[in-house]
Design an enzyme around this catalytic site. Sequence first.
Site, PDB file in Angstrom:
ATOM      1  N   GLY A  39       9.357  -1.231  12.084  1.00  0.00           N
ATOM      2  CA  GLY A  39       8.737   0.087  12.265  1.00  0.00           C
ATOM      3  C   GLY A  39       9.742   1.186  12.536  1.00  0.00           C
ATOM      4  O   GLY A  39       9.631   2.301  12.020  1.00  0.00           O
ATOM      5  N   LYS A  52       0.799  -1.225   0.000  1.00  0.00           N
ATOM      6  CA  LYS A  52       0.000   0.000   0.000  1.00  0.00           C
ATOM      7  C   LYS A  52       0.831   1.275   0.000  1.00  0.00           C
ATOM      8  O   LYS A  52       1.784   1.398   0.755  1.00  0.00           O
ATOM      9  CB  LYS A  52      -0.902   0.017   1.228  1.00  0.00           C
ATOM     10  CG  LYS A  52      -2.001  -1.018   1.196  1.00  0.00           C
ATOM     11  CD  LYS A  52      -2.890  -0.854   2.400  1.00  0.00           C
ATOM     12  CE  LYS A  52      -4.121  -1.738   2.297  1.00  0.00           C
ATOM     13  NZ  LYS A  52      -4.900  -1.655   3.540  1.00  0.00           N
TER      14      LYS A  52
END
Length: 397
Positions: free
Chosen positions: A374, A198
């Site tokens: 992350g 995405k």
Amino acid sequence: MNVIRFEDLVAQGQAAGKRVFIRADLNVPLDDAGQITEDTRVRASVPCIELALKAGAAVMVTSHLGRPTEGEFKPEDSLAPVARRLGELLGRDVPVVANWVDGVDVKPGQVVLLENVRVNKGEKKNSEELSKKLAALCDIFVHDAFGTAHRAEASTYGIAQFAPVACAGPLLAAEIDAVTKALASPKRPLIAIVAGSKVSTKLTILKSLADKVDGLIVGGGIANTFLLAAGQPIGKSLAEPDLVNEAKAVIEAMKARGAAVPIPVDVVTAKAFSADAPATVKDAADVAADDLILDIGPKTAALLADQLKAAGTIVWNGPVGVFEFDAFSHGTETLARAIAASSAFSIAGGGDTLAAIAKYGIEKDVGYISTGGGAFLEVLEGKTLPAFEILQKRAQG
């Protein structure tokens, strides 16, 4: 980056006889039987622990594992499997200590593993009360868990505020150095590969990198949105049509600087998303309405490989196709081998990227492999991670 480094403290003899609290990242995958299936993070934590033991420190190590409920310890939350593996790697017994917040009995030259830190009430919210208790356990706090550096929690941030000394362990220091080398003072051209399903999850990274890099290679579902922005058909491929204008803005921002987002000239398509679906190579303009784009084509891969071989610095986050399916793995493999063959300094991070590096056996040919998912992404976004911020503050006194 100006932080105190644990290696320097050891070299100056400041760790001998001291209580050293190491926050490691030992969050490893376990199978149903509670066995470790992949131990990279445990192996990566060993140098820091050995450094502390050789210096004659009393060593406490802790980490989170999984997603336990605070205040409720369950057997599956235990770091016992990690302690066994750590013991094998260190060649000594590593006892696991439960209920340790109010005091730990450990002597110089010994090491203990403090049970899952996320079971402690107030850990995730960075409770000041808990942070002060953790800080009271040690003379030196060592942050060596890059994978948690983007979170401000009691065992990563609060303890660093209140411990007598707070410093970066060798793993964290190496991450700081590698990221600085890749983004703050890169050898040009600087090429970034940002791939994934995405655009929305990586849009801020794409925008941030658009100001810095000489080439921005997009792959996976992200590339499909960029193909749409370039006016190409994508059939029923995964994409985010509502973000086409954002993709166009990234392309224009790069173009204005004389840099580029190379759009695929050919792609590999299938009629269904499955490992045994027949793969067809097509020019990007020839994608049919019922096609799924699952990889970049061989011409595109060759063009991108040439760019990577000529690069000065490469930042890699994400495979460019569905590399888990062999028929759609060739694009990722071609780029991986080009990175391995390039004389550029390369830094790679993110779970899928590490899986691709392992699949093609190029670990030794990548300049630096980041252990954080992350945290790595937030650094690429240009954010200052909480762990770095508090260690810098402490270094400045």
